[in-house]
Design an enzyme around this catalytic site. Sequence first.
Site, PDB file in Angstrom:
ATOM      1  N   ASP A  60      29.748 -13.723 -13.428  1.00  0.00           N
ATOM      2  CA  ASP A  60      30.983 -14.549 -13.768  1.00  0.00           C
ATOM      3  C   ASP A  60      31.156 -14.726 -15.136  1.00  0.00           C
ATOM      4  O   ASP A  60      30.328 -14.463 -15.986  1.00  0.00           O
ATOM      5  CB  ASP A  60      30.650 -15.916 -13.269  1.00  0.00           C
TER       6      ASP A  60
ATOM      7  N   GLU B 150      39.024 -14.622  -2.344  1.00  0.00           N
ATOM      8  CA  GLU B 150      39.678 -15.566  -2.982  1.00  0.00           C
ATOM      9  C   GLU B 150      40.582 -14.893  -4.186  1.00  0.00           C
ATOM     10  O   GLU B 150      41.576 -15.386  -4.794  1.00  0.00           O
ATOM     11  CB  GLU B 150      38.993 -16.726  -3.399  1.00  0.00           C
ATOM     12  N   ASN B 151      39.925 -13.681  -4.695  1.00  0.00           N
ATOM     13  CA  ASN B 151      40.266 -13.005  -5.869  1.00  0.00           C
ATOM     14  C   ASN B 151      41.637 -12.427  -5.559  1.00  0.00           C
ATOM     15  O   ASN B 151      42.257 -12.164  -6.728  1.00  0.00           O
ATOM     16  CB  ASN B 151      39.290 -12.052  -6.466  1.00  0.00           C
TER      17      ASN B 151
ATOM     18  N   ARG C 191      27.633 -23.427  -9.079  1.00  0.00           N
ATOM     19  CA  ARG C 191      27.998 -23.619  -7.640  1.00  0.00           C
ATOM     20  C   ARG C 191      27.698 -22.206  -7.143  1.00  0.00           C
ATOM     21  O   ARG C 191      27.916 -21.030  -8.016  1.00  0.00           O
ATOM     22  CB  ARG C 191      29.122 -24.065  -7.576  1.00  0.00           C
TER      23      ARG C 191
END
EC number: 2.5.1.-
Length: 247
Positions: free
Chosen positions: A18, A65-66, A192
């Site tokens: 990330d 989701e990307n 998360r």
Amino acid sequence: MTNLDLSTIPEHVAIIMDGNGRWANQRGMPRAYGHRQGMESLHAVVRAAGDLGIRYLTLFAFSSENWRRPETEISGLFGLLKTFVQRDLAELRSRNVRVRVIGERGNLKNDILKLLIEAEEGTATNTGMTLVIAFNYGARDEMTRAVSALMRDVQAGLLPMSAITPEAISARLDTAGMPDPDLIIRTSGEERLSNFLLWQAAYSELVFVPEYWPDFGRENFLAALERYATRNRRFGGLAPAAAVVGS
């Protein structure tokens, strides 16, 4: 240098890579630049994991989701995937690394699907570390597909309802046949899982680091493994010392 005890090396490490976009933004560069630099971190970590004897390394490359991201960014990511297969596959073969891809394939375009299959088939006979690429992957989607497959077998009379067990679900996940991750690392300071390996992470140790992925190299990886080595994994039981005191 590191004081890492090789006897504490986990069998399976998973990483949420990330922060590429934010890293690029801080430098006044487009997000694509961050993704390109992130590939260098990927190379460093894959080599380090192989050198250390880690058996499975799972990388969250592209989530389900990307697809909501701008088309230009998605095209750039696919371009990196193409570069990976065309340029890096030879090194993976030479390092005896096997590639396995997890995620939904049914809605992928043929050219992307062909690249993923090429990566898997081109390393299928390798016997060293398994590099697992989570592409078009989402844990909730994975679990839904697994339960749906079980229910189809039940409705067809192939399984009784009593056969729907945690083990049966695990056997129908994309990661079937693999051990659950011992350690999950996430870069960029976010804390998360973001729909990553939710079922498999039930007893994983989690390490969150502040560095954006392009700044995460071999030494950062070793430092995360050192943090893992200090953990006392009880899997719901008692630590040996606690068991004596409470007896």
